[in-house]
Design a protein around this motif. Structure first.
Motif, PDB file in Angstrom:
ATOM      1  N   SER A   1      -9.054  11.357  10.603  1.00  0.00           N
ATOM      2  CA  SER A   1      -8.309  10.369  11.389  1.00  0.00           C
ATOM      3  C   SER A   1      -9.096   9.963  12.616  1.00  0.00           C
ATOM      4  O   SER A   1      -9.945  10.694  13.101  1.00  0.00           O
ATOM      5  CB  SER A   1      -6.953  10.928  11.809  1.00  0.00           C
ATOM      6  N   LYS A   2      -8.776   8.805  13.092  1.00  0.00           N
ATOM      7  CA  LYS A   2      -9.369   8.325  14.323  1.00  0.00           C
ATOM      8  C   LYS A   2      -8.228   7.835  15.200  1.00  0.00           C
ATOM      9  O   LYS A   2      -7.207   7.369  14.713  1.00  0.00           O
ATOM     10  CB  LYS A   2     -10.378   7.214  14.068  1.00  0.00           C
ATOM     11  N   SER A   3      -8.397   7.996  16.470  1.00  0.00           N
ATOM     12  CA  SER A   3      -7.377   7.483  17.371  1.00  0.00           C
ATOM     13  C   SER A   3      -8.064   6.763  18.514  1.00  0.00           C
ATOM     14  O   SER A   3      -9.198   7.079  18.869  1.00  0.00           O
ATOM     15  CB  SER A   3      -6.483   8.611  17.910  1.00  0.00           C
ATOM     16  N   ALA A   4      -7.380   5.801  19.039  1.00  0.00           N
ATOM     17  CA  ALA A   4      -7.921   5.026  20.156  1.00  0.00           C
ATOM     18  C   ALA A   4      -6.810   4.815  21.168  1.00  0.00           C
ATOM     19  O   ALA A   4      -5.666   4.588  20.807  1.00  0.00           O
ATOM     20  CB  ALA A   4      -8.455   3.696  19.652  1.00  0.00           C
ATOM     21  N   ASP A   5      -7.154   4.933  22.420  1.00  0.00           N
ATOM     22  CA  ASP A   5      -6.219   4.673  23.499  1.00  0.00           C
ATOM     23  C   ASP A   5      -6.671   3.405  24.208  1.00  0.00           C
ATOM     24  O   ASP A   5      -7.856   3.206  24.443  1.00  0.00           O
ATOM     25  CB  ASP A   5      -6.207   5.824  24.510  1.00  0.00           C
ATOM     26  N   SER A   6      -5.725   2.565  24.530  1.00  0.00           N
ATOM     27  CA  SER A   6      -6.048   1.362  25.284  1.00  0.00           C
ATOM     28  C   SER A   6      -4.910   1.043  26.240  1.00  0.00           C
ATOM     29  O   SER A   6      -3.760   1.397  25.988  1.00  0.00           O
ATOM     30  CB  SER A   6      -6.313   0.178  24.349  1.00  0.00           C
ATOM     31  N   LEU A   7      -5.253   0.403  27.346  1.00  0.00           N
ATOM     32  CA  LEU A   7      -4.239  -0.024  28.291  1.00  0.00           C
ATOM     33  C   LEU A   7      -3.766  -1.418  27.895  1.00  0.00           C
ATOM     34  O   LEU A   7      -4.578  -2.315  27.662  1.00  0.00           O
ATOM     35  CB  LEU A   7      -4.800  -0.052  29.715  1.00  0.00           C
ATOM     36  N   VAL A   8      -2.456  -1.572  27.845  1.00  0.00           N
ATOM     37  CA  VAL A   8      -1.855  -2.835  27.457  1.00  0.00           C
ATOM     38  C   VAL A   8      -1.000  -3.333  28.615  1.00  0.00           C
ATOM     39  O   VAL A   8      -0.189  -2.576  29.163  1.00  0.00           O
ATOM     40  CB  VAL A   8      -0.985  -2.653  26.189  1.00  0.00           C
ATOM     41  N   LYS A   9      -1.164  -4.584  28.977  1.00  0.00           N
ATOM     42  CA  LYS A   9      -0.371  -5.156  30.065  1.00  0.00           C
ATOM     43  C   LYS A   9       1.087  -5.216  29.633  1.00  0.00           C
ATOM     44  O   LYS A   9       1.408  -5.764  28.585  1.00  0.00           O
ATOM     45  CB  LYS A   9      -0.875  -6.559  30.406  1.00  0.00           C
ATOM     46  N   VAL A  10       1.965  -4.626  30.445  1.00  0.00           N
ATOM     47  CA  VAL A  10       3.387  -4.625  30.114  1.00  0.00           C
ATOM     48  C   VAL A  10       4.220  -5.402  31.131  1.00  0.00           C
ATOM     49  O   VAL A  10       5.369  -5.745  30.855  1.00  0.00           O
ATOM     50  CB  VAL A  10       3.947  -3.191  29.959  1.00  0.00           C
ATOM     51  N   ALA A  11       3.674  -5.685  32.311  1.00  0.00           N
ATOM     52  CA  ALA A  11       4.419  -6.452  33.314  1.00  0.00           C
ATOM     53  C   ALA A  11       3.459  -7.024  34.339  1.00  0.00           C
ATOM     54  O   ALA A  11       2.401  -6.462  34.608  1.00  0.00           O
ATOM     55  CB  ALA A  11       5.443  -5.567  34.012  1.00  0.00           C
TER      56      ALA A  11
ATOM     57  N   MET B   1      -3.183 -20.947  59.820  1.00  0.00           N
ATOM     58  CA  MET B   1      -2.074 -20.447  59.019  1.00  0.00           C
ATOM     59  C   MET B   1      -2.688 -19.517  57.986  1.00  0.00           C
ATOM     60  O   MET B   1      -3.639 -19.877  57.295  1.00  0.00           O
ATOM     61  CB  MET B   1      -1.327 -21.596  58.336  1.00  0.00           C
ATOM     62  N   VAL B   2      -2.164 -18.302  57.919  1.00  0.00           N
ATOM     63  CA  VAL B   2      -2.642 -17.317  56.951  1.00  0.00           C
ATOM     64  C   VAL B   2      -1.607 -17.243  55.834  1.00  0.00           C
ATOM     65  O   VAL B   2      -0.427 -16.985  56.085  1.00  0.00           O
ATOM     66  CB  VAL B   2      -2.827 -15.928  57.607  1.00  0.00           C
ATOM     67  N   PHE B   3      -2.057 -17.501  54.631  1.00  0.00           N
ATOM     68  CA  PHE B   3      -1.195 -17.442  53.452  1.00  0.00           C
ATOM     69  C   PHE B   3      -1.573 -16.197  52.656  1.00  0.00           C
ATOM     70  O   PHE B   3      -2.757 -15.955  52.415  1.00  0.00           O
ATOM     71  CB  PHE B   3      -1.389 -18.678  52.574  1.00  0.00           C
ATOM     72  N   ALA B   4      -0.588 -15.423  52.259  1.00  0.00           N
ATOM     73  CA  ALA B   4      -0.848 -14.203  51.489  1.00  0.00           C
ATOM     74  C   ALA B   4       0.039 -14.187  50.255  1.00  0.00           C
ATOM     75  O   ALA B   4       1.192 -14.624  50.290  1.00  0.00           O
ATOM     76  CB  ALA B   4      -0.573 -12.975  52.343  1.00  0.00           C
ATOM     77  N   ASN B   5      -0.511 -13.695  49.180  1.00  0.00           N
ATOM     78  CA  ASN B   5       0.219 -13.583  47.929  1.00  0.00           C
ATOM     79  C   ASN B   5      -0.322 -12.373  47.189  1.00  0.00           C
ATOM     80  O   ASN B   5      -1.534 -12.239  47.024  1.00  0.00           O
ATOM     81  CB  ASN B   5      -0.003 -14.857  47.103  1.00  0.00           C
ATOM     82  N   ALA B   6       0.566 -11.490  46.766  1.00  0.00           N
ATOM     83  CA  ALA B   6       0.143 -10.290  46.036  1.00  0.00           C
ATOM     84  C   ALA B   6       0.840 -10.254  44.684  1.00  0.00           C
ATOM     85  O   ALA B   6       2.020 -10.570  44.574  1.00  0.00           O
ATOM     86  CB  ALA B   6       0.481  -9.037  46.842  1.00  0.00           C
ATOM     87  N   VAL B   7       0.087  -9.863  43.679  1.00  0.00           N
ATOM     88  CA  VAL B   7       0.607  -9.774  42.314  1.00  0.00           C
ATOM     89  C   VAL B   7       0.449  -8.333  41.837  1.00  0.00           C
ATOM     90  O   VAL B   7      -0.645  -7.776  41.875  1.00  0.00           O
ATOM     91  CB  VAL B   7      -0.153 -10.726  41.366  1.00  0.00           C
ATOM     92  N   GLU B   8       1.556  -7.740  41.402  1.00  0.00           N
ATOM     93  CA  GLU B   8       1.522  -6.387  40.837  1.00  0.00           C
ATOM     94  C   GLU B   8       1.524  -6.495  39.317  1.00  0.00           C
ATOM     95  O   GLU B   8       2.378  -7.162  38.735  1.00  0.00           O
ATOM     96  CB  GLU B   8       2.734  -5.580  41.292  1.00  0.00           C
ATOM     97  N   THR B   9       0.552  -5.856  38.700  1.00  0.00           N
ATOM     98  CA  THR B   9       0.435  -5.845  37.246  1.00  0.00           C
ATOM     99  C   THR B   9       0.485  -4.398  36.773  1.00  0.00           C
ATOM    100  O   THR B   9      -0.189  -3.539  37.338  1.00  0.00           O
ATOM    101  CB  THR B   9      -0.884  -6.501  36.795  1.00  0.00           C
ATOM    102  N   THR B  10       1.292  -4.146  35.743  1.00  0.00           N
ATOM    103  CA  THR B  10       1.457  -2.802  35.209  1.00  0.00           C
ATOM    104  C   THR B  10       0.903  -2.738  33.796  1.00  0.00           C
ATOM    105  O   THR B  10       1.141  -3.640  32.986  1.00  0.00           O
ATOM    106  CB  THR B  10       2.951  -2.407  35.205  1.00  0.00           C
ATOM    107  N   TYR B  11       0.179  -1.660  33.529  1.00  0.00           N
ATOM    108  CA  TYR B  11      -0.409  -1.422  32.211  1.00  0.00           C
ATOM    109  C   TYR B  11       0.081  -0.076  31.695  1.00  0.00           C
ATOM    110  O   TYR B  11       0.194   0.877  32.460  1.00  0.00           O
ATOM    111  CB  TYR B  11      -1.943  -1.379  32.295  1.00  0.00           C
ATOM    112  N   ALA B  12       0.361  -0.008  30.399  1.00  0.00           N
ATOM    113  CA  ALA B  12       0.782   1.253  29.782  1.00  0.00           C
ATOM    114  C   ALA B  12      -0.250   1.655  28.731  1.00  0.00           C
ATOM    115  O   ALA B  12      -0.892   0.800  28.103  1.00  0.00           O
ATOM    116  CB  ALA B  12       2.155   1.112  29.139  1.00  0.00           C
ATOM    117  N   LEU B  13      -0.385   2.950  28.549  1.00  0.00           N
ATOM    118  CA  LEU B  13      -1.327   3.475  27.568  1.00  0.00           C
ATOM    119  C   LEU B  13      -0.730   3.320  26.174  1.00  0.00           C
ATOM    120  O   LEU B  13       0.396   3.738  25.916  1.00  0.00           O
ATOM    121  CB  LEU B  13      -1.607   4.951  27.860  1.00  0.00           C
ATOM    122  N   LYS B  14      -1.479   2.683  25.285  1.00  0.00           N
ATOM    123  CA  LYS B  14      -1.041   2.503  23.903  1.00  0.00           C
ATOM    124  C   LYS B  14      -1.972   3.316  23.020  1.00  0.00           C
ATOM    125  O   LYS B  14      -3.187   3.149  23.071  1.00  0.00           O
ATOM    126  CB  LYS B  14      -1.088   1.033  23.502  1.00  0.00           C
TER     127      LYS B  14
END
Length: 172
Positions: free
Chosen positions: A136-146, A102-115
């Motif tokens: 000034s200084k600025s930083a970009d980071s990916l934040v999990k949104v879903a 028996m082959v079991f499969a599960n996929a999870v989609e995760t979305t990240y947005a630039l903050k």
């Protein structure tokens, strides 16, 4: 007229209670049905079934993160637009079942947005106070949104159909 001042701890507690009222627990939607899109029986032993699953994932651009012969974790990265990244983490497990597996499969989609965050440089001088400079200084980071398990039966059907081609037959 008297003004009412709320203590910060009371405000935080009140907000937590209100946030809890708006959502119901997700476990209540779990049906634990016998027929699901996440499993297929094949006429090959688990090692061959998982090898076919690994080949199917590799053929579609997934990177194998871990594989031990009966379990696979693969990942594929996407960038739907300039400020959004997404990943699909695909998990496959192959177990003995009725002379095959028996082959079991599960996929999870995760979305990240630039903050984007920015700030100014500041420093303190004894006796003069603090000074903020316009550098000034600025930083970009990916934040999990879903993040969510992919539940689309057609998605898994395409995966199991591809596995069957690597097994030289059909999935049951």
């Amino acid at each position: 007229m008297k003004t009412l001042l709320l203590k910060p701890a009371l405000v935080v507690s009140l907000l937590a209670v209100l946030a809890g009222c708006g959502s119901s627990p997700v476990y209540k939607e779990e049906g634990f049905k016998k027929e699901t899109p996440y499993q297929r029986a094949v006429d090959q032993p688990p090692a061959k079934a998982c090898d076919a699953a690994q080949r199917a994932l590799l053929s579609q651009g997934y990177r194998i993160e871990t594989s031990d012969g009966q379990a696979i974790h693969a990942q594929k990265l996407f960038q739907p637009d300039d400020e959004v990244n997404a990943t699909i983490d695909f998990f496959v497990t192959c177990k003995d079942h009725d002379g095959g597996s028996m082959v079991f499969a599960n996929a999870v989609e995760t979305t990240y947005a630039l903050k984007k965050t920015s700030g100014a440089t500041g420093f303190s001088v004894a006796g003069a106070g603090s000074i903020t400079m316009p550098w000034s200084k600025s930083a970009d980071s990916l934040v999990k949104v879903a993040g969510q398990t992919i539940a689309d039966g057609k998605f898994y059907q395409r995966f199991f159909d591809l596995i069957s081609t690597y097994l030289g037959g059909k999935a049951r």
